[in-house]
Each structure stands twice: as structure tokens, then as C-alpha cells.
Design an enzyme around this catalytic site. Sequence first.
Site, PDB file in Angstrom:
ATOM      1  N   ARG A  72      22.769  67.947  43.239  1.00 11.38           N
ATOM      2  CA  ARG A  72      23.878  67.985  44.198  1.00 11.38           C
ATOM      3  C   ARG A  72      25.014  68.642  43.425  1.00 11.38           C
ATOM      4  O   ARG A  72      25.410  68.143  42.378  1.00 11.38           O
ATOM      5  CB  ARG A  72      24.237  66.576  44.649  1.00 11.38           C
ATOM      6  CG  ARG A  72      23.034  65.878  45.332  1.00 11.38           C
ATOM      7  CD  ARG A  72      23.452  64.597  46.006  1.00 11.38           C
ATOM      8  NE  ARG A  72      22.297  63.761  46.322  1.00 11.38           N
ATOM      9  CZ  ARG A  72      21.578  63.867  47.446  1.00 11.38           C
ATOM     10  NH1 ARG A  72      21.903  64.744  48.369  1.00 11.38           N
ATOM     11  NH2 ARG A  72      20.549  63.065  47.652  1.00 11.38           N
ATOM     12  N   ASP A 130      16.242  64.210  59.525  1.00 13.59           N
ATOM     13  CA  ASP A 130      17.485  64.203  60.300  1.00 13.59           C
ATOM     14  C   ASP A 130      17.976  65.609  60.628  1.00 13.59           C
ATOM     15  O   ASP A 130      19.168  65.867  60.659  1.00 13.59           O
ATOM     16  CB  ASP A 130      18.568  63.423  59.525  1.00 13.59           C
ATOM     17  CG  ASP A 130      18.834  64.019  58.147  1.00 13.59           C
ATOM     18  OD1 ASP A 130      18.061  64.888  57.710  1.00 13.59           O
ATOM     19  OD2 ASP A 130      19.818  63.611  57.507  1.00 13.59           O
TER      20      ASP A 130
HETATM   21  P1  ATP Z   1      19.338  65.161  51.463  1.00  9.57           P
HETATM   22  O1  ATP Z   1      19.190  65.185  52.976  1.00  9.57           O
HETATM   23  O2  ATP Z   1      18.083  64.809  50.800  1.00  9.57           O
HETATM   24  O3  ATP Z   1      20.526  64.366  51.005  1.00  9.57           O
HETATM   25  P2  ATP Z   1      20.924  67.555  51.329  1.00  9.57           P
HETATM   26  O4  ATP Z   1      20.570  68.984  51.242  1.00  9.57           O
HETATM   27  O5  ATP Z   1      21.581  67.088  52.607  1.00  9.57           O
HETATM   28  O6  ATP Z   1      19.625  66.690  51.014  1.00  9.57           O
HETATM   29  P3  ATP Z   1      23.449  67.292  49.933  1.00  9.57           P
HETATM   30  O7  ATP Z   1      23.787  66.685  48.612  1.00  9.57           O
HETATM   31  O8  ATP Z   1      24.170  66.787  51.130  1.00  9.57           O
HETATM   32  O9  ATP Z   1      21.872  67.179  50.089  1.00  9.57           O
HETATM   33  O10 ATP Z   1      23.726  68.876  49.849  1.00  9.57           O
HETATM   34  C1  ATP Z   1      23.199  69.642  48.784  1.00  9.57           C
HETATM   35  C2  ATP Z   1      24.268  70.517  48.207  1.00  9.57           C
HETATM   36  O11 ATP Z   1      24.686  71.498  49.170  1.00  9.57           O
HETATM   37  C3  ATP Z   1      25.559  69.829  47.820  1.00  9.57           C
HETATM   38  O12 ATP Z   1      25.454  69.167  46.582  1.00  9.57           O
HETATM   39  C4  ATP Z   1      26.538  70.986  47.770  1.00  9.57           C
HETATM   40  O13 ATP Z   1      26.455  71.669  46.550  1.00  9.57           O
HETATM   41  C5  ATP Z   1      26.017  71.898  48.875  1.00  9.57           C
HETATM   42  N1  ATP Z   1      26.874  71.752  50.076  1.00  9.57           N
HETATM   43  C6  ATP Z   1      26.833  70.794  51.002  1.00  9.57           C
HETATM   44  N2  ATP Z   1      27.783  70.966  51.953  1.00  9.57           N
HETATM   45  C7  ATP Z   1      28.468  72.088  51.579  1.00  9.57           C
HETATM   46  C8  ATP Z   1      29.581  72.817  52.117  1.00  9.57           C
HETATM   47  N3  ATP Z   1      30.192  72.424  53.242  1.00  9.57           N
HETATM   48  N4  ATP Z   1      29.987  73.927  51.453  1.00  9.57           N
HETATM   49  C9  ATP Z   1      29.381  74.337  50.339  1.00  9.57           C
HETATM   50  N5  ATP Z   1      28.330  73.702  49.778  1.00  9.57           N
HETATM   51  C10 ATP Z   1      27.883  72.591  50.383  1.00  9.57           C
END
Ligand code: ATP
Length: 322
Positions: A72, A130
Site C-alpha cells: 500500500r 467488492d
Molecule cells: P484491497 O481491496 O485488497 O484492500 P486495494 O487495491 O483496494 O486492495 P488499497 O490499499 O486501497 O488496496 O489501494 C492500493 C494502493 O492504491 C494504495 O496504497 C495507493 O497507493 C493507491 N491508491 C488508492 N487510492 C488512490 C488515489 N485516490 N490516488 C492515488 N493512488 C491511490
Amino acid sequence: MKKIAVFTSGGDSPGMNACIRAVVRTAIYHNIQVVGIMHGYDGMINDEFIPLDAKSVANIIHRGGTILKTARSQEFLTIEGRTKAAKNLTKHGIGGVIVIGGDGSFKGALQFSKECDIPFVGCPGTIDNDLIGTDFTIGYDTAINTVVEAVDKIRDTAESHNRLFFVEVMGRDAGLIALRSGIAVGAEAILIPETKTNVDELINKLESGRKNKSSKIILVAEGDDAGGAFAIAEKVKAALPYYDTRVSILGHVQRGGSPTAMERVNASRMGFAAVEALMEDKKNVMIGIVDKQIQLTPFENAVKHIQELNPHLMKMVDILSL
Ligand code: ATP
């Protein structure tokens, strides 16, 4: 398209490796070079690019986790971080990127697309299921099966001691893991964030159904509005002291393990389709499987979080848990 990059991002999920393998082998088949980016968006910023060939993805289809690691990334949330990432992609001559991750990873890709014109295509890699535009995300089926295996074991001990167990499973915003695995284990109640949890009603149900069964299992999604399994169990214990109540938090075991056959097939199909989508100049879309067919959904629609719960399923849960 001469060269593409693939990376995994956000929470890891079983089946990501099968997807990476499919991406690499499909690209090689089409004479496209592939590089892997280590550690999600952090690796894109820190220039952790590694060449991948057919052999680098041999013998990984059955392995949980992700060979590309994941992260992340705080830095990718900043314009400075994303600028470094864009420079690295350009430096390596990347013509398209495949991101395997959840809604956050796609939101990141969407933000990035406003600042950098290298196309991104996504494969839904998250245990939470989700995302809109796919019946199953990569990792969901394995996670459910892991929960079912664990709860079956808990049921054995619960039955032997006539106990009431609250089992907490992952799902901060989505209760689909709890719902599906709860049906599969014959849970007496399933508490999820999508529906209002009424603890008094639960207490009444447990009180009236006390004599029906000797063991009881309540599945609780971690993001349930009445609090976690411990908080709910405390209230129930206070109201129904004659129950021998226990709590079990399944935790990270749900993210690991060898992907199920269904997971491997879906992940392979999605990785294969993602390369084809890049070759067809698609961008900012997530690959999904809906009614057994590959479907492309724009990132902005995929991340909307309005997964409607099937009301028939909810009614069935109530009737079957009597
Ligand atoms: P999981 O559903 O397993 O949690 P995910 O992809 O939703 O996976 P996140 O930690 O929410 O996991 O997002 C991964 C990464 O995407 C974040 O750590 C961040 O670096 C990037 N990210 C998320 N939202 C944004 C945003 N609005 N702008 C830029 N980068 C983003």
C-alpha cells in the site's frame, strides 16, 4: 504494443500468481515483452522493474500470495510520487500496464491516467469481491473455502461443548465473505455491514432457538455496524448468561493458501483477457467475468461499491437458520 508491465497492488489474494502467469505467457505469445514491477505502486516509484519470461512464471499457478509482492503506497497518493512513477514507465519503454488489485489500486490508476497517458487495464485481485462488473474477484473463492474449512472445525468443538461461537471474518466494507461462507457452514446468523444489525433481535432469536441445536455459529464481518465479534458477543453474553460463548477471529489466514481450481481458471482468463484488451487499445477498464463471459467495466464504475445483496439470499439465510 512492444512492452507491457504487470504488478500487484493493495491486499494480496490467492490467484494473483495465476493471473501474473497468464499475463506473461499471453504477452510472450503475441511477441510482447513483459516486465514485472515489484511491491505495487512503490516499486513503480522506486524503479523496481524486473524482466519476466515464460520460465519466471513456471510452477506458480498453485501458489498463494504474489511473486511480485505487493504494497500500500503512501507516496503514490502524492503528485511527486506519481511523477516519478510516470518517468520510470517511460524510461523502460512501457506501452501498457496491467494492475492486479482492488478498488484502491484502480482509483490510483484512474488518478494516474489524468497525468500520464500510458494505458492501464485492471484485473480484480481482492478477497472482498467488492467490485462492480465481475461475479467473482481473484481470491474470493479461495477465501470463502478457507473460512468454511476453519468454521467446520470450530463447529466440531462447538458441538462437543454445546457452545455459541462468534466467528469474525474479513470484510471492512463488504460482507460477502461472511454471507457466502455463512450459508455454506449453516451459520445460525450472519452479521454484515450492508444490513443493519439489531443485537436485541439476535438475542431473541438465540433465546427462542436455544433448544433447537446444541451448537450455534454466528458469522460476523469485521465491518459490521454493531461492532466486531467481541463487542457483540459481550452484549449477548450479558443477556444470555446460560450460553457458553466464545469468539474466534480468523484473521490473515483468509488471505493465504493455494487458490481453488475455480480461482485459477478465473485468474487465468482475466490475465489472458487483460493482455488482449491492451492490444485492442482499451484503457482504464477492469476485466471481469459476468455470467461466465469476459466483461470490461470502466474503473470509475467498477469501484462504486454499490454491490446489491440478493434479497432472496438474505431471506433464505433467515429461513434455513431456524
Ligand atoms: P484491497 O481491496 O485488497 O484492500 P486495494 O487495491 O483496494 O486492495 P488499497 O490499499 O486501497 O488496496 O489501494 C492500493 C494502493 O492504491 C494504495 O496504497 C495507493 O497507493 C493507491 N491508491 C488508492 N487510492 C488512490 C488515489 N485516490 N490516488 C492515488 N493512488 C491511490
